[in-house]
Scaffold this motif. Structure first.
Motif, PDB file in Angstrom:
ATOM      1  N   ALA A  43      22.679  23.146  -3.823  1.00 10.71           N
ATOM      2  CA  ALA A  43      23.884  23.008  -4.644  1.00 10.71           C
ATOM      3  C   ALA A  43      24.825  24.183  -4.428  1.00 10.71           C
ATOM      4  N   MET A  44      24.285  25.388  -4.371  1.00 11.25           N
ATOM      5  CA  MET A  44      25.126  26.561  -4.152  1.00 11.25           C
ATOM      6  C   MET A  44      25.765  26.539  -2.771  1.00 11.25           C
ATOM      7  N   LEU A  45      24.995  26.155  -1.764  1.00  9.87           N
ATOM      8  CA  LEU A  45      25.528  26.122  -0.398  1.00  9.87           C
ATOM      9  C   LEU A  45      26.634  25.082  -0.250  1.00  9.87           C
ATOM     10  N   VAL A  46      26.375  23.873  -0.746  1.00  5.50           N
ATOM     11  CA  VAL A  46      27.369  22.805  -0.608  1.00  5.50           C
ATOM     12  C   VAL A  46      28.609  23.112  -1.445  1.00  5.50           C
ATOM     13  N   GLY A  47      28.414  23.594  -2.669  1.00  3.77           N
ATOM     14  CA  GLY A  47      29.553  23.953  -3.498  1.00  3.77           C
ATOM     15  C   GLY A  47      30.389  25.052  -2.877  1.00  3.77           C
ATOM     16  N   ALA A  48      29.730  26.076  -2.329  1.00  6.87           N
ATOM     17  CA  ALA A  48      30.458  27.164  -1.668  1.00  6.87           C
ATOM     18  C   ALA A  48      31.213  26.647  -0.447  1.00  6.87           C
ATOM     19  N   ALA A  49      30.582  25.764   0.323  1.00  7.59           N
ATOM     20  CA  ALA A  49      31.238  25.216   1.509  1.00  7.59           C
ATOM     21  C   ALA A  49      32.479  24.403   1.130  1.00  7.59           C
ATOM     22  N   LEU A  50      32.373  23.566   0.093  1.00 14.42           N
ATOM     23  CA  LEU A  50      33.507  22.743  -0.322  1.00 14.42           C
ATOM     24  C   LEU A  50      34.630  23.597  -0.906  1.00 14.42           C
ATOM     25  N   GLY A  51      34.279  24.604  -1.722  1.00 15.30           N
ATOM     26  CA  GLY A  51      35.297  25.481  -2.279  1.00 15.30           C
ATOM     27  C   GLY A  51      36.023  26.263  -1.205  1.00 15.30           C
ATOM     28  N   CYS A  52      35.265  26.809  -0.257  1.00 16.66           N
ATOM     29  CA  CYS A  52      35.860  27.554   0.851  1.00 16.66           C
ATOM     30  C   CYS A  52      36.742  26.657   1.713  1.00 16.66           C
ATOM     31  N   ALA A  53      36.268  25.451   2.006  1.00 16.69           N
ATOM     32  CA  ALA A  53      37.044  24.519   2.828  1.00 16.69           C
ATOM     33  C   ALA A  53      38.367  24.164   2.154  1.00 16.69           C
ATOM     34  N   GLY A  54      38.336  23.949   0.848  1.00 16.11           N
ATOM     35  CA  GLY A  54      39.566  23.640   0.135  1.00 16.11           C
ATOM     36  C   GLY A  54      40.561  24.780   0.171  1.00 16.11           C
ATOM     37  N   ALA A  55      40.075  26.015  -0.058  1.00 17.88           N
ATOM     38  CA  ALA A  55      40.965  27.177  -0.014  1.00 17.88           C
ATOM     39  C   ALA A  55      41.576  27.352   1.368  1.00 17.88           C
ATOM     40  N   LEU A  56      40.780  27.141   2.389  1.00 14.29           N
ATOM     41  CA  LEU A  56      41.258  27.293   3.766  1.00 14.29           C
ATOM     42  C   LEU A  56      42.306  26.239   4.099  1.00 14.29           C
ATOM     43  N   LEU A  57      42.046  25.006   3.702  1.00 12.57           N
ATOM     44  CA  LEU A  57      42.973  23.929   4.014  1.00 12.57           C
ATOM     45  C   LEU A  57      44.280  24.069   3.235  1.00 12.57           C
ATOM     46  N   GLN A  58      44.189  24.460   1.976  1.00 17.12           N
ATOM     47  CA  GLN A  58      45.403  24.679   1.192  1.00 17.12           C
ATOM     48  C   GLN A  58      46.227  25.827   1.761  1.00 17.12           C
ATOM     49  N   GLY A  59      45.548  26.833   2.299  1.00 15.75           N
ATOM     50  CA  GLY A  59      46.261  27.949   2.904  1.00 15.75           C
ATOM     51  C   GLY A  59      46.958  27.583   4.191  1.00 15.75           C
ATOM     52  N   VAL A  60      46.268  26.861   5.064  1.00 18.15           N
ATOM     53  CA  VAL A  60      46.864  26.535   6.358  1.00 18.15           C
ATOM     54  C   VAL A  60      47.940  25.466   6.236  1.00 18.15           C
ATOM     55  N   PHE A  61      47.862  24.615   5.214  1.00 16.91           N
ATOM     56  CA  PHE A  61      48.889  23.605   4.984  1.00 16.91           C
ATOM     57  C   PHE A  61      49.965  24.080   4.013  1.00 16.91           C
ATOM     58  N   ALA A  62      49.736  25.234   3.364  1.00 19.09           N
ATOM     59  CA  ALA A  62      50.668  25.754   2.353  1.00 19.09           C
ATOM     60  C   ALA A  62      50.976  24.688   1.314  1.00 19.09           C
ATOM     61  N   ASN A  63      49.909  24.018   0.859  1.00 21.44           N
ATOM     62  CA  ASN A  63      50.072  22.910  -0.078  1.00 21.44           C
ATOM     63  C   ASN A  63      48.887  22.901  -1.036  1.00 21.44           C
ATOM     64  N   PRO A  64      49.134  23.027  -2.357  1.00 23.35           N
ATOM     65  CA  PRO A  64      48.025  23.070  -3.310  1.00 23.35           C
ATOM     66  C   PRO A  64      47.317  21.742  -3.490  1.00 23.35           C
ATOM     67  N   LEU A  65      47.911  20.668  -2.977  1.00 19.27           N
ATOM     68  CA  LEU A  65      47.307  19.343  -3.106  1.00 19.27           C
ATOM     69  C   LEU A  65      46.408  18.997  -1.922  1.00 19.27           C
ATOM     70  N   ALA A  66      46.368  19.881  -0.927  1.00 15.34           N
ATOM     71  CA  ALA A  66      45.521  19.628   0.235  1.00 15.34           C
ATOM     72  C   ALA A  66      44.058  19.813  -0.159  1.00 15.34           C
ATOM     73  N   GLU A  67      43.227  18.926   0.332  1.00 16.36           N
ATOM     74  CA  GLU A  67      41.787  19.035   0.103  1.00 16.36           C
ATOM     75  C   GLU A  67      41.070  18.460   1.316  1.00 16.36           C
TER      76      GLU A  67
END
Length: 361
Positions: free
Chosen positions: A89-113
């Motif tokens: 649970a910790m690994l998958v949750g950390a991976a999903l949270g990190c992926a969302g932050a990375l994608l929102q950053g590279v797209f400059a869009n808070p709705l990116a997931e």
């Protein structure tokens, strides 16, 4: 005089305030994560106290401290059932949270997931296909492997279709992802339609998400992919800070924008594919968690990515705890809970951001 006395905030004091806030946020997330892990390890059909959980951990590393579980099956239950589930649970949750932050950053869009680039829907197509084929292919590892590979292939397809003249535009990537997700949804519906009742139930259950099948063997596969992806995201963070200033400014400062986008998409694909391959689709963690951490910490991507990983781990632990305990002797679908809670929370965050800033937090 009034103007002078009102502007008492200096860059140094602002920086110290930001550092204090970051320390408090990270400390709070760490305490919450440890507490949730301990509670999650305690609860279940075999009664176990926090002291017994800690004692079992200490005995396993060679320290004869603390009581061992009193129940005859307590230690085996902890190490074969609960601890693998907590760690996964910790690994998958950390991976999903990190992926969302990375994608929102590279797209400059808070709705990116993560789902916007097709990785989740692609993984679902791969899993559904293997389930429909049946026979020897229905083994858990075959389904997980097909989901992982299909997620990566779908992401590569979205990226390839969105390129034009050697470049990718953010809007084009998002629109291509929407189209590919629609096709993937149609394929999943087709597989569900042609499947026999047992396979149909398995497809539906897989898409709802669950950590019920967690084992140390699965953890050993997910852990290196998740940790490597989070580490790569942290390394990429300074370039995302420059990219947030605008593409033209970032290029002037020496950032290869196209290469940064390629790297980010690959990292996100690996992180999400590794997670959903064994747990099924888990919604809203990659969307809500980074948005919440951006509101708390600001836009600096290195601390944002680290905080999103910590918060994602704690969020999924809390969701799994609810999935195991809300209904007696039942394991509720994890993706259902994250969607039911994450949707209203994200709506509240959007309203709050719009009211206070008129922009994205």
């Amino acid at each position: 005089m009034t103007a002078v006395t009102d502007s008492t905030a200096t860059p140094g004091s602002t920086k110290k305030a930001g550092a204090r806030r970051s320390t408090l946020v990270f400390a709070g997330l760490t305490v919450a994560l440890v507490a949730l892990a301990l509670v999650s390890a305690c609860l279940g059909q075999v009664p176990t106290s926090p002291a017994e959980v800690i004692g079992s951990l200490l005995h396993r590393i060679g320290l004869d401290l603390g009581p061992m579980p009193a129940h005859p099956a307590g230690d085996v239950t902890l190490w074969q059932v609960r601890f693998p589930r907590v760690v996964l649970a910790m690994l998958v949750g950390a991976a999903l949270g990190c992926a969302g932050a990375l994608l929102q950053g590279v797209f400059a869009n808070p709705l990116a997931e993560p789902g916007v680039i097709g990785v989740s829907s692609g993984a679902a197509v791969g899993a559904s296909l293997v389930i429909v084929l049946g026979g020897a292919f229905t083994a858990g590892w075959a389904i997980a492997g097909a989901a992982f590979v299909a997620g990566l292939i779908t992401t590569a397809l979205v990226y390839a279709l969105s390129r034009s003249n050697g470049r990718t535009e953010v809007v084009t990537v998002i629109l291509t992802g929407v189209a590919v997700n629609a096709v993937a949804g149609g394929l999943i519906a087709l597989f569900t339609f042609v499947a026999d009742p047992a396979a149909r139930d398995q497809i539906v259950f897989w898409q709802l998400g669950s950590l019920g099948g967690a084992t140390w063997e699965i953890v050993s596969v997910v852990a290196p992919l998740a940790l490597a992806g989070i580490g790569a995201a942290i390394v990429l963070a300074p370039k995302l800070d420059l990219l947030s200033l605008g593409e033209s400014v970032a290029r002037h400062l020496g950032v290869d924008v196209e290469r940064v986008r390629q790297a980010a998409i690959v990292i996100v694909a690996v992180l999400v594919s590794a997670g959903v391959a064994f747990t099924g689709i888990i919604l809203f963690v990659g969307l809500v968690v980074p948005h919440l951490m951006r509101m708390a910490l600001g836009p600096a991507h290195r601390r944002l990515i680290c905080a999103s990983a910590l918060c994602g781990a704690a969020t999924l632990l809390a969701a799994d705890l609810g999935a195991r305990t809300l209904v007696t002797n039942a394991d509720l679908p994890l993706g259902m809970l994250t969607a039911l809670v994450g949707g209203p929370v994200f709506f509240w965050m959007l309203r709050r951001t719009r009211a206070s800033q008129g922009g994205w937090a």
